[in-house]
Structures are given as structure tokens and as C-alpha cells.
Design a protein around this motif. Structure first.
Motif, PDB file in Angstrom:
ATOM      1  N   UNK A  77     -38.509  12.957   6.316  1.00 36.51           N
ATOM      2  CA  UNK A  77     -37.664  13.900   5.626  1.00 36.51           C
ATOM      3  C   UNK A  77     -37.867  13.297   4.126  1.00 36.51           C
ATOM      4  N   UNK A  78     -37.671  14.180   3.176  1.00 41.71           N
ATOM      5  CA  UNK A  78     -37.820  13.581   2.076  1.00 41.71           C
ATOM      6  C   UNK A  78     -37.150  14.486   0.818  1.00 41.71           C
ATOM      7  N   UNK A  79     -37.097  14.071  -0.431  1.00 39.68           N
ATOM      8  CA  UNK A  79     -36.742  14.960  -1.634  1.00 39.68           C
ATOM      9  C   UNK A  79     -35.369  15.609  -1.317  1.00 39.68           C
ATOM     10  N   UNK A  80     -34.538  14.815  -0.738  1.00 35.37           N
ATOM     11  CA  UNK A  80     -33.233  15.455  -0.293  1.00 35.37           C
ATOM     12  C   UNK A  80     -32.448  15.394  -1.464  1.00 35.37           C
ATOM     13  N   UNK A  81     -32.077  16.639  -1.735  1.00 28.82           N
ATOM     14  CA  UNK A  81     -31.163  16.964  -3.057  1.00 28.82           C
ATOM     15  C   UNK A  81     -29.913  18.040  -2.950  1.00 28.82           C
ATOM     16  N   UNK A  82     -28.892  17.740  -3.648  1.00 31.54           N
ATOM     17  CA  UNK A  82     -27.810  18.600  -3.621  1.00 31.54           C
ATOM     18  C   UNK A  82     -27.543  19.035  -5.106  1.00 31.54           C
ATOM     19  N   UNK A  83     -27.327  20.236  -5.554  1.00 33.55           N
ATOM     20  CA  UNK A  83     -26.863  20.508  -6.848  1.00 33.55           C
ATOM     21  C   UNK A  83     -25.683  19.694  -7.278  1.00 33.55           C
ATOM     22  N   UNK A  84     -25.743  19.092  -8.760  1.00 24.28           N
ATOM     23  CA  UNK A  84     -24.561  18.180  -8.964  1.00 24.28           C
ATOM     24  C   UNK A  84     -23.337  19.125  -8.950  1.00 24.28           C
TER      25      UNK A  84
END
Length: 153
Positions: A77-84
């Protein structure tokens, strides 16, 4: 309320692709001030899936699921991101749970390996991951490798 879609590259619309690349760029490139080759050809590799989380028609959470052999010997799993604007409300935990659920459906009972930013070790531990390496620098950011056996999910 967040709605989720998990799609292979070929099924992404141009708007979805733009939105996910913009979110990754805004967070990893601008916010974290990290210059690295985000377009690494893994997004469009066979058996890679993109998990998109939407709230009010806006992409607010994203990660990619990678088949064994794409980046690690095992599922990754990669590029795990949540909008600020969406942080501190548990969306990161929802995103990871969704990712783990989809990984289990696509690749049942497989080991998952990740390269986690070191400051997120406790976050991943709370989902059952264990650290498997010492700290190393990736693109100037401290990381550690971690693993999760999916039958523990």
C-alpha cells in the motif's frame, strides 16, 4: 460521509486521475516540500488499484494498492494521503481500513509491506503493522519498512 471507489488505472476517469495526482502533488510535493518522481509508472502497472475517498464530490483521501512484485515482493500500500482540510477527524484510519479490506478481497491472506514515514509508525501499528527495518531516508524523509499479515485484519 465519505464514499469510496477502488479502481484499476484503466477505469479511472480523466477527472479522477487529475484529482488524485493533484492531491498527491499538493501534499507530498508542496506541503512536505519533497521533490521526487511521483509519476513512477506504478500507477498504471498491472494489478494496481486506486482507492479514492470522496466527500461532497471532492477527493479527500487516496491510496494505491500494489500487487506483489510491483514495489515489494508482497502486496503493498502506498501514496496514502488525506486532504489537509479533512485531517484530525479519523479519515486516515477509515482510508487505511478501506485499503486493507480491498487488499484482502483482491489478494486474500497475503502479507502486506509498506514503506511508512517514520512519524506515522504508531498510526500503522494501530492497524496491526509491525516495523521490520531501521530508519532510512527516502527522498530526504525518514521512513521504516513495516509488514502486516492480512489474516490479522
Amino acid at each position: 460521509m465519505t464514499t469510496w471507489q477502488c479502481l484499476p488505472f484503466e477505469q479511472l476517469t480523466t477527472h479522477q486521475l487529475y484529482d488524485l495526482l493533484k492531491l498527491r502533488s499538493d501534499v507530498f510535493g508542496v506541503e512536505q516540500n519533497c521533490v521526487y518522481p511521483d509519476l513512477d509508472d506504478h500507477d498504471r502497472a498491472d494489478s494496481v488499484y486506486h482507492l479514492l475517498g470522496y466527500a461532497n464530490n471532492e477527493l479527500v483521501a487516496y491510496l494505491r494498492l500494489l500487487a506483489p512484485g510491483v514495489t515489494y515482493d508482497n502486496v503493498s500500500i502506498g501514496r496514502v494521503v488525506v486532504a489537509p482540510s479533512q485531517r484530525k477527524h479519523g479519515l486516515g484510519h477509515q482510508l487505511l481500513r478501506q485499503g486493507l479490506t480491498h487488499a484482502e478481497v483482491i489478494w486474500p491472506q497475503q502479507l502486506i509491506e509498506i514503506g511508512a514515514q517514520q512519524y506515522l509508525v504508531d498510526f500503522y501499528r494501530s492497524h496491526g503493522f509491525t516495523q521490520t527495518s531501521d530508519m532510512y531516508l527516502e527522498d530526504g524523509i525518514p521512513h521504516v519498512d513495516m509488514q502486516l499479515l492480512q489474516d490479522l485484519v
